[in-house]
Design an enzyme around this catalytic site. Sequence first.
Site, PDB file in Angstrom:
ATOM      1  N   GLY A   1       0.783  -1.237   0.000  1.00 19.56           N
ATOM      2  CA  GLY A   1       0.000   0.000   0.000  1.00 19.56           C
ATOM      3  C   GLY A   1       0.811   1.282   0.000  1.00 19.56           C
ATOM      4  O   GLY A   1       0.329   2.288  -0.447  1.00 19.56           O
ATOM      5  N   LEU A   2       2.037   1.285   0.507  1.00 17.69           N
ATOM      6  CA  LEU A   2       2.871   2.477   0.341  1.00 17.69           C
ATOM      7  C   LEU A   2       4.031   2.103  -0.562  1.00 17.69           C
ATOM      8  O   LEU A   2       5.153   2.515  -0.354  1.00 17.69           O
ATOM      9  CB  LEU A   2       3.394   3.016   1.674  1.00 17.69           C
ATOM     10  CG  LEU A   2       2.454   3.778   2.590  1.00 17.69           C
ATOM     11  CD1 LEU A   2       3.225   4.545   3.658  1.00 17.69           C
ATOM     12  CD2 LEU A   2       1.586   4.753   1.829  1.00 17.69           C
ATOM     13  N   SER A   3       3.752   1.232  -1.485  1.00 17.24           N
ATOM     14  CA  SER A   3       4.752   0.879  -2.470  1.00 17.24           C
ATOM     15  C   SER A   3       5.945   0.126  -1.907  1.00 17.24           C
ATOM     16  O   SER A   3       7.096   0.369  -2.273  1.00 17.24           O
ATOM     17  CB  SER A   3       5.226   2.157  -3.155  1.00 17.24           C
ATOM     18  OG  SER A   3       6.029   1.821  -4.192  1.00 17.24           O
ATOM     19  N   SER A   4       5.662  -0.796  -1.014  1.00 16.08           N
ATOM     20  CA  SER A   4       6.762  -1.540  -0.414  1.00 16.08           C
ATOM     21  C   SER A   4       7.435  -2.465  -1.432  1.00 16.08           C
ATOM     22  O   SER A   4       8.609  -2.779  -1.289  1.00 16.08           O
ATOM     23  CB  SER A   4       6.283  -2.319   0.794  1.00 16.08           C
ATOM     24  OG  SER A   4       5.027  -2.856   0.547  1.00 16.08           O
TER      25      SER A   4
ATOM     26  N   ALA B   1      10.021  -0.475  -3.072  1.00 10.48           N
ATOM     27  CA  ALA B   1      11.072  -0.159  -2.087  1.00 10.48           C
ATOM     28  C   ALA B   1      11.982  -1.363  -1.846  1.00 10.48           C
ATOM     29  O   ALA B   1      13.207  -1.222  -1.841  1.00 10.48           O
ATOM     30  CB  ALA B   1      10.443   0.319  -0.785  1.00 10.48           C
TER      31      ALA B   1
ATOM     32  N   ASP C   1       6.330   4.636  -8.625  1.00 13.62           N
ATOM     33  CA  ASP C   1       6.841   4.225  -7.313  1.00 13.62           C
ATOM     34  C   ASP C   1       8.360   4.399  -7.230  1.00 13.62           C
ATOM     35  O   ASP C   1       8.884   5.077  -6.349  1.00 13.62           O
ATOM     36  CB  ASP C   1       6.499   2.751  -7.032  1.00 13.62           C
ATOM     37  CG  ASP C   1       5.010   2.481  -7.132  1.00 13.62           C
ATOM     38  OD1 ASP C   1       4.239   3.434  -7.010  1.00 13.62           O
ATOM     39  OD2 ASP C   1       4.638   1.312  -7.337  1.00 13.62           O
TER      40      ASP C   1
HETATM   41  C1  GLA Z   1       0.888   1.027  -7.951  1.00 15.67           C
HETATM   42  C2  GLA Z   1       1.779   0.885  -9.180  1.00 15.67           C
HETATM   43  C3  GLA Z   1       2.157   2.260  -9.750  1.00 15.67           C
HETATM   44  C4  GLA Z   1       0.923   3.143  -9.956  1.00 15.67           C
HETATM   45  C5  GLA Z   1       0.050   3.137  -8.715  1.00 15.67           C
HETATM   46  C6  GLA Z   1      -1.264   3.857  -8.923  1.00 15.67           C
HETATM   47  O1  GLA Z   1       1.599   1.611  -6.894  1.00 15.67           O
HETATM   48  O2  GLA Z   1       2.937   0.161  -8.857  1.00 15.67           O
HETATM   49  O3  GLA Z   1       2.880   2.101 -10.951  1.00 15.67           O
HETATM   50  O4  GLA Z   1       0.203   2.747 -11.087  1.00 15.67           O
HETATM   51  O5  GLA Z   1      -0.247   1.821  -8.267  1.00 15.67           O
HETATM   52  O6  GLA Z   1      -1.053   5.196  -9.167  1.00 15.67           O
END
Ligand code: GLA
Length: 412
Positions: free
Chosen positions: A138-141, A144, A186
């Site tokens: 959810g926070l782009s783990s 990361a 991300d």
């Molecule tokens: C995820 C994807 C991103 C982007 C977001 C929505 O984080 O990895 O590339 O599309 O969703 O903005």
Amino acid sequence: MTKAPAIYVARPEAVRIDGLVERLRQQYTGDLAAIRIAKVPLRISPLGAHIDHQLGNVTGMAVDRAILLAFAPTDDGTVHVESRDFAHSTTFQLNAVPPYRKGEWGNYLRGAVLALQHSYALPQGLIGVMDSDMPIGGLSSSAAVTIAYLLALESVNDLTIPPEENITLVTRTEHDYIGLNNGILDQTSILFSERNYLTLIDCETIQIEKAPIHPETHDFAILAVYSGVTQALVGTGYNNRVAECQEAARQLLQQSGQPDQANPRLRKVSPELFAEQGHQLPALLQRRARHFFGEMARVAQGVAAWRAGDIARFGELMTESGASSIDNYECGSPQLITLYQILRETPGVYGTRFSGAGFRGSCLALIDPAASEQIAEAIHRHYPQTHPAEADHYSLHLCQPASKASLLDWRT
Ligand code: GLA
């Protein structure tokens, strides 16, 4: 009267690093001076949701929650990483990277190795121990952790790779190994953010700009409310939505007599063309395209508001973006929609939207820090009632803007 749930703040980094290095030293008997730490922040995206894969303009910002990976080289080609957040470790040899296995966190490590090996020889393996400062998802783990592995592998192999190339390596990991057709939001936010700046990313030209917080901006903090639901994006509707956007682009370009493009994207369609021809699209594709063009406009207006120090207007646009994600992009899970609705109605919230793709993970809000207790109380009052299954799993995290990923030396 109900008691508001705790709001977590960042854990002290030095304590985390000591714990990771202590664990690493139980397994690593080489030169202690070779131990390094990859510190990779999580990111938020206040505006520009779901349009990176269509080459749109997006905004990102790293926050003070980071993945930490303490690592050292191995010279027999072994890669061995354990995570303090998961029971199992991942081990393999550089010359025999195992295939993707559904649901395993080690996929990102294996994918990062293959992405690098696509262009570089990797004589050195690594041994590492990592942990995170937030619930997973959810926070782009996933971006990361992938960046943490890439930076560690590059470091032990003495490779100097510019961040622009690391953007592509993350994409290669996600697209080719994980199977997620995502954009570059991300990793670009994580690799380029500066503390107290909003990172503006043009996903078509890959031009990156940094817009500072205006000195007169009212105090704000970032609240991430973790829904309690964690799930990898592969297997959600993420890839379907990407395909729908591309189909909308294909039909619009075709209607306007433009030659077939191998990889049509909505950025190739002008807003004027959509305004004139959009009504001819099937209803579902119209909604996807409406989201794209609406979001492009909100990003432009939001960046202007940000530069002028108008956090209230910026927040309003975030909330509108959240509504479009629900109505036009149709991507919210019930838990995230509930959180969005609660936050939208709560005083002290400037703006709210899903943190990532909206299928799981966290809902994000820009808030007046003075109102944080009341906001927590509002969530506590409504969320567990609506989603009792998540009552013991959701959590609130108060974050501050932070800087991009970096490598730290560890000194004995
Ligand atoms: C995820 C994807 C991103 C982007 C977001 C929505 O984080 O990895 O590339 O599309 O969703 O903005």
